[in-house]
Write an enzyme that holds these catalytic residues in place. Structure first.
Site, PDB file in Angstrom:
ATOM      1  N   ALA A  14      64.524  -5.106  -4.031  1.00  0.00           N
ATOM      2  CA  ALA A  14      64.448  -6.836  -4.500  1.00  0.00           C
ATOM      3  C   ALA A  14      65.114  -7.445  -5.350  1.00  0.00           C
ATOM      4  O   ALA A  14      65.135  -8.090  -6.337  1.00  0.00           O
ATOM      5  CB  ALA A  14      62.795  -6.660  -4.841  1.00  0.00           C
ATOM      6  N   GLY A  15      66.362  -6.551  -5.614  1.00  0.00           N
ATOM      7  CA  GLY A  15      67.223  -6.660  -6.676  1.00  0.00           C
ATOM      8  C   GLY A  15      68.073  -7.561  -5.785  1.00  0.00           C
ATOM      9  O   GLY A  15      68.208  -7.645  -4.759  1.00  0.00           O
ATOM     10  N   GLN A  16      69.287  -8.077  -6.984  1.00  0.00           N
ATOM     11  CA  GLN A  16      70.364  -8.579  -6.444  1.00  0.00           C
ATOM     12  C   GLN A  16      71.019  -8.122  -5.462  1.00  0.00           C
ATOM     13  O   GLN A  16      71.445  -8.834  -4.575  1.00  0.00           O
ATOM     14  CB  GLN A  16      71.696  -8.855  -7.643  1.00  0.00           C
ATOM     15  N   ILE A  17      71.720  -6.758  -5.730  1.00  0.00           N
ATOM     16  CA  ILE A  17      72.308  -6.102  -4.081  1.00  0.00           C
ATOM     17  C   ILE A  17      71.438  -6.445  -3.182  1.00  0.00           C
ATOM     18  O   ILE A  17      72.317  -6.222  -2.311  1.00  0.00           O
ATOM     19  CB  ILE A  17      72.803  -5.168  -5.007  1.00  0.00           C
ATOM     20  N   ARG A  95      72.313  -0.777 -16.877  1.00  0.00           N
ATOM     21  CA  ARG A  95      73.685  -1.242 -17.958  1.00  0.00           C
ATOM     22  C   ARG A  95      72.754  -2.438 -18.565  1.00  0.00           C
ATOM     23  O   ARG A  95      73.520  -3.347 -18.849  1.00  0.00           O
ATOM     24  CB  ARG A  95      74.638  -0.807 -18.309  1.00  0.00           C
ATOM     25  N   ASN A 134      75.164   2.581  -9.994  1.00  0.00           N
ATOM     26  CA  ASN A 134      75.818   3.046 -11.283  1.00  0.00           C
ATOM     27  C   ASN A 134      75.182   4.425 -12.095  1.00  0.00           C
ATOM     28  O   ASN A 134      74.351   4.296 -12.577  1.00  0.00           O
ATOM     29  CB  ASN A 134      76.843   2.363 -11.314  1.00  0.00           C
ATOM     30  N   HIS A 190      84.381   5.262  -9.567  1.00  0.00           N
ATOM     31  CA  HIS A 190      83.722   4.382  -9.435  1.00  0.00           C
ATOM     32  C   HIS A 190      83.856   3.758 -10.615  1.00  0.00           C
ATOM     33  O   HIS A 190      82.240   3.672 -11.508  1.00  0.00           O
ATOM     34  CB  HIS A 190      82.476   4.033  -8.579  1.00  0.00           C
TER      35      HIS A 190
END
EC number: 1.1.1.37
Length: 329
Positions: A14-17, A95, A134, A190
């Site tokens: 459900a997140g942005q990505i 973060r 990340n 990355h």
């Protein structure tokens, strides 16, 4: 005859990505326009997150995608990863202000240990795992180490966003289309230490290095622009790069599953010792993909400048790995 559906798990759904990713997967952009998919969507067991996930699923339903053969909401990786063929591990502890990557390591180690164990227990034995959340390389390393019964090469980290960012910068610098650039790739982590390498890249058979012929631009403009692009997008947009990250995830998995047709791409993979990178370090390498497998492209000479850059990103990865070793038991 219609193909059997492939089961695709997406965490942080459900997140942005996730929002930028799911519609494109259901439309067939990742696994092919003839490949039905079942989406197994994982969110944290928080009421707000689960409610948001339901809303995203309602929208996906409303697209009436012909290839969508099923869709499930989950709060537990043990059910979300059941029999999955592809797992996109997008959800990670973000973060916060003033947090360093190191601060993220222990928070994420818990998440990716649990997810690695769940994949080990219930996923297809051929599951292809891409870690997007990340710090992606180290999270992928943690998941791999937590899944001893799955082949280590099934675990990968996303360097494709750095790869695509590098492509677009070279295209802008040379005035040539992105599609004409070959043999560009990215080494390492990355993170801003990644090393995007165009020493062997060509455009229509011509050397990109000779076309640009500007070591100062390479060191002072190109590498910092690619390495710090994520921060620049947050600064401009107030939110992190989501659509470009989702696009890179689709590129990575599509090439892994369907093949890169001889083209060199970048994947974060557990090292087999190639290019003097120690065994098991999750590292960006130049690869080609075919028949669901990737292969490191060997034989690129590493000059003194490149070795220095590679050693910087390797050192960062080894420090991250050392920082989570005690959490892996």
């Amino acid at each position: 005859m219609a193909k059997a559906p492939m089961r695709v798990a997406v965490t942080g759904a459900a997140g942005q990505i996730g929002y930028a990713l799911l519609f494109r997967i259901a439309a067939g952009e990742m696994l092919g326009k003839d490949q039905p998919v079942i989406l197994q969507l994982l969110e944290i067991p928080d009421e707000k997150a689960q409610k948001a996930l339901k809303g995203v699923m309602m929208e996906i339903e409303d697209c009436a995608f012909p290839l969508l053969a099923g869709m499930e909401a989950h709060a537990d990786p043990m059910t979300a990863f059941k029999d999955v063929d592809v797992a996109l591990l997008v959800g990670a502890r973000p973060r916060g202000p003033g947090m360093e990557r190191k601060d993220l390591l222990s928070a994420n180690a818990q998440i990716f240990t649990a997810q690695g164990k769940a994949l080990n227990a219930v996923a297809s034995r051929n599951v292809k795992v891409l870690v997007v959340g990340n710090p992606a390389n180290t999270n992928a390393y943690i998941a791999m180490k937590s899944a001893p019964d799955l082949p280590r090469e099934n675990f990968t980290a996303m360097l494709r966003l750095d790869h695509n960012r590098a492509l677009s910068q070279i295209a802008a610098k040379t005035g040539k289309p992105v599609s004409s650039i070959e043999k560009l790739f990215v080494w390492g982590n990355h993170s801003p230490t990644m090393y995007a390498d165009y020493r062997y890249a060509t455009i229509d058979g011509q050397s990109v290095k000779d076309m640009i012929n500007d070591p100062v631009w390479n060191n002072d403009v190109f590498l910092p622009t690619v390495g710090k692009r994520g921060a620049a997008i947050i600064e401009a947009r107030g939110l992190s790069s989501a659509a470009s990250a989702a696009n890179a995830a689709i590129d990575h998995v599509r090439d892994w599953v369907l093949g890169s047709n001889g083209k060199i791409v970048t994947m974060g993979i557990p090292s087999n010792g190639d290019y003097e990178i120690p065994q098991d370090v999750m590292f960006g390498f130049p690869v080609t993909t075919a028949n669901g497998k990737y292969e490191v492209v060997k034989g690129f000479e590493v000059d003194a400048y490149s070795r220095e850059k590679i050693n910087i990103t390797l050192k960062e990865l080894e420090e991250e790995r050392a920082g989570v070793q005690h959490l892996l038991g």
